[in-house]
Design a protein around this motif. Sequence first.
Motif, PDB file in Angstrom:
ATOM      1  N   THR A   1       0.851  -1.187   0.000  1.00  0.00           N
ATOM      2  CA  THR A   1       0.000   0.000   0.000  1.00  0.00           C
ATOM      3  C   THR A   1       0.887   1.237   0.000  1.00  0.00           C
ATOM      4  O   THR A   1       2.036   1.200   0.448  1.00  0.00           O
ATOM      5  CB  THR A   1      -0.920   0.007   1.226  1.00  0.00           C
ATOM      6  OG1 THR A   1      -0.105  -0.042   2.414  1.00  0.00           O
ATOM      7  CG2 THR A   1      -1.870  -1.184   1.215  1.00  0.00           C
ATOM      8  N   TRP A   2       0.357   2.348  -0.500  1.00  0.00           N
ATOM      9  CA  TRP A   2       1.115   3.611  -0.545  1.00  0.00           C
ATOM     10  C   TRP A   2       0.166   4.729  -0.134  1.00  0.00           C
ATOM     11  O   TRP A   2      -0.876   4.924  -0.767  1.00  0.00           O
ATOM     12  CB  TRP A   2       1.651   3.847  -1.954  1.00  0.00           C
ATOM     13  CG  TRP A   2       2.431   5.122  -2.138  1.00  0.00           C
ATOM     14  CD1 TRP A   2       3.181   5.766  -1.212  1.00  0.00           C
ATOM     15  CD2 TRP A   2       2.535   5.888  -3.349  1.00  0.00           C
ATOM     16  NE1 TRP A   2       3.760   6.889  -1.749  1.00  0.00           N
ATOM     17  CE2 TRP A   2       3.389   6.986  -3.077  1.00  0.00           C
ATOM     18  CE3 TRP A   2       2.017   5.739  -4.630  1.00  0.00           C
ATOM     19  CZ2 TRP A   2       3.706   7.938  -4.037  1.00  0.00           C
ATOM     20  CZ3 TRP A   2       2.342   6.680  -5.590  1.00  0.00           C
ATOM     21  CH2 TRP A   2       3.174   7.770  -5.293  1.00  0.00           C
TER      22      TRP A   2
ATOM     23  N   PHE B   1       4.131   6.556   3.295  1.00  0.00           N
ATOM     24  CA  PHE B   1       4.150   5.313   4.061  1.00  0.00           C
ATOM     25  C   PHE B   1       3.884   4.150   3.108  1.00  0.00           C
ATOM     26  O   PHE B   1       3.033   4.257   2.219  1.00  0.00           O
ATOM     27  CB  PHE B   1       3.080   5.320   5.154  1.00  0.00           C
ATOM     28  CG  PHE B   1       3.212   6.447   6.141  1.00  0.00           C
ATOM     29  CD1 PHE B   1       3.822   6.241   7.362  1.00  0.00           C
ATOM     30  CD2 PHE B   1       2.709   7.725   5.850  1.00  0.00           C
ATOM     31  CE1 PHE B   1       3.942   7.270   8.277  1.00  0.00           C
ATOM     32  CE2 PHE B   1       2.831   8.759   6.752  1.00  0.00           C
ATOM     33  CZ  PHE B   1       3.450   8.539   7.969  1.00  0.00           C
TER      34      PHE B   1
ATOM     35  N   GLY C   1       3.067  -0.109   2.929  1.00  0.00           N
ATOM     36  CA  GLY C   1       2.573  -1.211   3.738  1.00  0.00           C
ATOM     37  C   GLY C   1       3.481  -2.427   3.748  1.00  0.00           C
ATOM     38  O   GLY C   1       4.196  -2.711   2.776  1.00  0.00           O
TER      39      GLY C   1
ATOM     40  N   GLU D   1       3.313  -0.567   8.625  1.00  0.00           N
ATOM     41  CA  GLU D   1       3.842   0.250   7.545  1.00  0.00           C
ATOM     42  C   GLU D   1       5.294   0.621   7.820  1.00  0.00           C
ATOM     43  O   GLU D   1       5.778   0.497   8.948  1.00  0.00           O
ATOM     44  CB  GLU D   1       3.031   1.547   7.399  1.00  0.00           C
ATOM     45  CG  GLU D   1       1.592   1.330   6.972  1.00  0.00           C
ATOM     46  CD  GLU D   1       0.841   2.643   6.933  1.00  0.00           C
ATOM     47  OE1 GLU D   1       0.179   2.910   5.915  1.00  0.00           O
ATOM     48  OE2 GLU D   1       0.909   3.408   7.927  1.00  0.00           O
TER      49      GLU D   1
END
Length: 345
Positions: free
Chosen positions: A225-226, A271, A273, A309
């Motif tokens: 994830t971003w 961030f 993940g 994260e």
Amino acid sequence: MTVRSAWLPANQQSRSDTRLAPTGTMSPTGPLTSRPGALPGGTPLLATGVAAMQVRIDPGRAVIQGTALQGAYPVVLSEAETLTVADGDAQYARIDLVVLQVYDHDYDASGQTAGVLRLIKGVAAAGPQVPATPAAALALWSIAVPSKASAGTGGITWASALTDLRVYTVGAGAILPAAGDTAPGAYVGQYRDTGSALERWNGSAWTAYPAPAAPVGVWQPYTPTWRSDGAAPAVGNGSLSGAYTKIGRTVHVRGRLQIGSTTVLGSGAWFFGLPVPAAVGAIAGIIWAFDVGIAINTGAVFIEDNRTEIVAFTSGSAFPWSVSRPQPWAAGDHLNFTLTYESAS
């Protein structure tokens, strides 16, 4: 009479009939129906060629399902029986079928109330087919009968002529012996033993149980994830990919963000993940960025306190990587990170 059934005869059911028949075996296939099949244990209803044109069926117990309202019949072949196969056709081969069958006049108007072991003669043809299994019957074996087969011509080659069609049934909750059985499961959560592993019926397919774990040391793909703590970023026509391997509670991770011409950089700190939650926050790895034609920037990877994260900081800087750090991002730039950490489980 060697085929005996409990709760089928109108009278004269003996106490031994009731004791021998499998009255307690019910693996449900519906509100009123049960899975038909032989009961496991030993070699029930085994077929053996005993003469040129004769086959013996050994003792065994079974459950035979009629219609839903007819119910399931517990049946036992208490002694071995020998069946005689008719001579082969003059021109074509055929396939015969051995079945254990229940006749119940109240439902089939057969004029009989009995359990029988039957040999159903197939149709001789250039491409012979197995005869259809009658209602209220359990297919046990098929027999390939070559053309011109008879006692005078040497008969049937039993080692290759017999095909095992037996399926098995057990009580609800028991593990089903099912080597070679292609029948669907009776209910969600039923288990079967294939002879080498356990499988569970999930409602549409048999699946390995427990589910196979990822091979140790083999890298598995994942998409990180971003996010940011400001305006949300978006990959656009760029790319974001990752991979990881987990050995015990040690996790090794690599990831890559490629900036495209339509990538939205957002605002604030970035961030990324993790593939599995971490046990503790820590400095866990390194990150580097390629600024096309200009420089390579490096930094450290920290696991955030929420433990799902990572965030990156340029070496010697207290500022996290973002839309403007450690470089002004443009199409063709990319960042890469690697880290190792202890997973929560």
